[in-house]
Design a protein around this motif. Structure first.
Motif, PDB file in Angstrom:
ATOM      1  N   ARG A   1     -17.776 -18.789  16.166  1.00 20.72           N
ATOM      2  CA  ARG A   1     -18.909 -19.659  15.810  1.00 20.72           C
ATOM      3  C   ARG A   1     -19.333 -20.508  17.006  1.00 20.72           C
ATOM      4  O   ARG A   1     -20.521 -20.690  17.274  1.00 20.72           O
ATOM      5  CB  ARG A   1     -18.542 -20.570  14.635  1.00 20.72           C
ATOM      6  CG  ARG A   1     -18.239 -19.854  13.336  1.00 20.72           C
ATOM      7  CD  ARG A   1     -18.297 -20.805  12.141  1.00 20.72           C
ATOM      8  NE  ARG A   1     -17.464 -21.982  12.288  1.00 20.72           N
ATOM      9  CZ  ARG A   1     -16.181 -22.063  11.940  1.00 20.72           C
ATOM     10  NH1 ARG A   1     -15.574 -20.988  11.451  1.00 20.72           N
ATOM     11  NH2 ARG A   1     -15.499 -23.186  12.064  1.00 20.72           N
ATOM     12  N   GLU A   2     -18.362 -21.033  17.719  1.00 24.10           N
ATOM     13  CA  GLU A   2     -18.669 -21.899  18.858  1.00 24.10           C
ATOM     14  C   GLU A   2     -19.355 -21.123  19.979  1.00 24.10           C
ATOM     15  O   GLU A   2     -20.321 -21.607  20.582  1.00 24.10           O
ATOM     16  CB  GLU A   2     -17.373 -22.540  19.363  1.00 24.10           C
ATOM     17  CG  GLU A   2     -16.787 -23.556  18.378  1.00 24.10           C
ATOM     18  CD  GLU A   2     -15.425 -24.068  18.816  1.00 24.10           C
ATOM     19  OE1 GLU A   2     -14.821 -23.445  19.735  1.00 24.10           O
ATOM     20  OE2 GLU A   2     -14.957 -25.073  18.241  1.00 24.10           O
ATOM     21  N   VAL A   3     -18.863 -19.917  20.270  1.00 24.63           N
ATOM     22  CA  VAL A   3     -19.462 -19.108  21.334  1.00 24.63           C
ATOM     23  C   VAL A   3     -20.875 -18.678  20.957  1.00 24.63           C
ATOM     24  O   VAL A   3     -21.762 -18.615  21.819  1.00 24.63           O
ATOM     25  CB  VAL A   3     -18.593 -17.863  21.634  1.00 24.63           C
ATOM     26  CG1 VAL A   3     -19.312 -16.893  22.564  1.00 24.63           C
ATOM     27  CG2 VAL A   3     -17.274 -18.282  22.246  1.00 24.63           C
ATOM     28  N   GLU A   4     -21.098 -18.400  19.687  1.00 26.10           N
ATOM     29  CA  GLU A   4     -22.431 -17.992  19.242  1.00 26.10           C
ATOM     30  C   GLU A   4     -23.468 -19.077  19.519  1.00 26.10           C
ATOM     31  O   GLU A   4     -24.619 -18.775  19.834  1.00 26.10           O
ATOM     32  CB  GLU A   4     -22.415 -17.665  17.748  1.00 26.10           C
ATOM     33  CG  GLU A   4     -21.818 -16.320  17.415  1.00 26.10           C
ATOM     34  CD  GLU A   4     -22.042 -15.928  15.970  1.00 26.10           C
ATOM     35  OE1 GLU A   4     -22.048 -14.734  15.663  1.00 26.10           O
ATOM     36  OE2 GLU A   4     -22.237 -16.838  15.123  1.00 26.10           O
ATOM     37  N   LEU A   5     -23.052 -20.333  19.390  1.00 25.63           N
ATOM     38  CA  LEU A   5     -24.003 -21.437  19.511  1.00 25.63           C
ATOM     39  C   LEU A   5     -24.041 -22.061  20.898  1.00 25.63           C
ATOM     40  O   LEU A   5     -25.057 -22.627  21.305  1.00 25.63           O
ATOM     41  CB  LEU A   5     -23.660 -22.523  18.482  1.00 25.63           C
ATOM     42  CG  LEU A   5     -23.808 -22.103  17.010  1.00 25.63           C
ATOM     43  CD1 LEU A   5     -23.302 -23.217  16.095  1.00 25.63           C
ATOM     44  CD2 LEU A   5     -25.252 -21.763  16.690  1.00 25.63           C
ATOM     45  N   LYS A   6     -22.930 -21.959  21.643  1.00 21.96           N
ATOM     46  CA  LYS A   6     -22.875 -22.576  22.961  1.00 21.96           C
ATOM     47  C   LYS A   6     -22.205 -21.611  23.927  1.00 21.96           C
ATOM     48  O   LYS A   6     -21.006 -21.329  23.815  1.00 21.96           O
ATOM     49  CB  LYS A   6     -22.095 -23.894  22.903  1.00 21.96           C
ATOM     50  CG  LYS A   6     -22.160 -24.685  24.204  1.00 21.96           C
ATOM     51  CD  LYS A   6     -21.478 -26.028  24.061  1.00 21.96           C
ATOM     52  CE  LYS A   6     -21.585 -26.844  25.351  1.00 21.96           C
ATOM     53  NZ  LYS A   6     -20.920 -28.161  25.234  1.00 21.96           N
ATOM     54  N   ASN A   7     -22.977 -21.094  24.885  1.00 20.97           N
ATOM     55  CA  ASN A   7     -22.459 -20.123  25.833  1.00 20.97           C
ATOM     56  C   ASN A   7     -23.218 -20.235  27.154  1.00 20.97           C
ATOM     57  O   ASN A   7     -24.248 -20.909  27.243  1.00 20.97           O
ATOM     58  CB  ASN A   7     -22.558 -18.703  25.263  1.00 20.97           C
ATOM     59  CG  ASN A   7     -23.965 -18.374  24.777  1.00 20.97           C
ATOM     60  OD1 ASN A   7     -24.880 -18.172  25.567  1.00 20.97           O
ATOM     61  ND2 ASN A   7     -24.150 -18.357  23.457  1.00 20.97           N
ATOM     62  N   LYS A   8     -22.705 -19.581  28.179  1.00 22.59           N
ATOM     63  CA  LYS A   8     -23.269 -19.683  29.529  1.00 22.59           C
ATOM     64  C   LYS A   8     -24.641 -19.022  29.657  1.00 22.59           C
ATOM     65  O   LYS A   8     -25.369 -19.274  30.621  1.00 22.59           O
ATOM     66  CB  LYS A   8     -22.310 -19.054  30.540  1.00 22.59           C
ATOM     67  CG  LYS A   8     -20.999 -19.792  30.718  1.00 22.59           C
ATOM     68  CD  LYS A   8     -21.220 -21.162  31.340  1.00 22.59           C
ATOM     69  CE  LYS A   8     -19.893 -21.853  31.619  1.00 22.59           C
ATOM     70  NZ  LYS A   8     -20.100 -23.180  32.260  1.00 22.59           N
ATOM     71  N   LEU A   9     -24.995 -18.168  28.697  1.00 22.54           N
ATOM     72  CA  LEU A   9     -26.292 -17.493  28.760  1.00 22.54           C
ATOM     73  C   LEU A   9     -27.374 -18.243  27.982  1.00 22.54           C
ATOM     74  O   LEU A   9     -28.520 -17.813  27.939  1.00 22.54           O
ATOM     75  CB  LEU A   9     -26.169 -16.070  28.213  1.00 22.54           C
ATOM     76  CG  LEU A   9     -25.160 -15.167  28.929  1.00 22.54           C
ATOM     77  CD1 LEU A   9     -25.184 -13.759  28.323  1.00 22.54           C
ATOM     78  CD2 LEU A   9     -25.443 -15.109  30.417  1.00 22.54           C
TER      79      LEU A   9
END
Length: 298
Positions: free
Chosen positions: A176-184
């Motif tokens: 869930r966290e990666v889906e909403l906040k990521n380097k891209l």
């Protein structure tokens, strides 16, 4: 019980997707090379036209016939004169159509991956699924079932792949966290929904959007996008719709947009979607394996 061999199904699913997406990327490269060569030749010819205002001369004429079922006689039902501008337009449309089908097949491989991962997790960790998904099979009997049984049960799940993704998001906080906040700076959930909608238009409507805004609104709704993010994500979705040269129809557009000052580079294209699906799959597989390891199941 600790059984590392059973978790191999997750790695197998990842490898199958990696192979599919690598093939898709290779196809994209071959399509790009073939059509870019043709377009360069046509555009060079266009630039050599001495009198652009002169009466254009057809480069070819195509007659369309059908054979009468009763008489067997060939009957003309249409004819088309092709000019240089027509050939340039058709080459662009043709290249984009090839790209569309590469994306459709790649996304279908991605959906298969999600289903296999979902089945693989339950194959190792029976508690990963709610009991209702095992049908009439009782818990003590699950250890006697092979992977194909779990894959069949996963295939019966309604509203795939959204229901499967929802289960992953509920269980895996990291996902869930990666889906909403990521380097891209991508909203991964929206990106998956958008690709799914583009694939639907490609398969069921020849890659055309009769009502682009309606498609985007539905994508935002299904991805559960907040009001605060709608404007940004609507702008992103619009990038993948375009009216090709001399056409009034809105196409699913995967040819990309040239970077100012760098005519040899493009962004927001088919390759970006392929890379995104591979990245998401890699992260999901890693999270799944860590989950099983944390429960001492592998």
């Amino acid at each position: 019980m600790n059984d590392p061999l059973k978790s191999q199904k997750i790695l197998d699913a990842l490898e199958a997707l990696r192979s599919s997406l690598a093939l898709a990327s290779s196809l994209r490269g071959a399509i790009n090379g073939r059509f870019d060569s043709e377009l360069r030749a046509l555009q060079a010819e266009k630039s050599r036209e001495r009198e652009p205002d002169a009466e254009p001369i057809p480069r070819s004429i195509q007659n369309m016939f059908y054979y009468d079922l009763r008489t067997g006689i060939a009957t003309l039902y249409g004819a088309k004169h092709f000019f240089l501008d027509d050939q340039i337009r058709l080459a662009q449309i043709h290249k984009n159509r090839h790209y569309q089908w590469v994306l459709a097949e790649a996304y279908e491989a991605f959906e298969d991956f999600l289903e296999h991962i979902y089945a693989g997790l339950a194959y190792v960790d029976f508690d990963f699924w709610p009991m209702s998904e095992f049908g009439n099979t009782r818990y003590p009997e699950l250890s006697t079932k092979d992977f194909s049984w779990f894959l069949h049960q996963a295939g019966l799940k309604k509203n795939k792949p959204n229901s499967i993704l929802s289960c992953f998001r509920t269980t895996f906080k990291e996902l869930r966290e990666v889906e909403l906040k990521n380097k891209l700076d991508l909203h991964a959930g929206f990106e998956i929904c958008l690709i799914a909608k583009l694939r639907h238009l490609i398969v069921h409507n020849s890659g055309l959007a009769k009502n682009k805004d309606e498609v985007i609104e539905k994508t935002l709704r299904e991805a559960g996008i907040s009001e605060r993010s709608k404007q940004t994500l609507t702008a992103r979705a619009n990038i993948f719709f375009n009216k090709l040269t001399n056409t009034e129809e809105t196409h699913v557009y995967l040819l990309g947009h040239t970077l100012p000052g760098f005519n040899f580079m493009s962004i927001h294209n088919l390759e970006n979607f392929l890379g995104f699906m591979m990245s998401y799959a890699q992260i999901l597989a890693e999270i799944s394996l860590r989950h099983l390891h944390s429960k001492n199941l592998i």
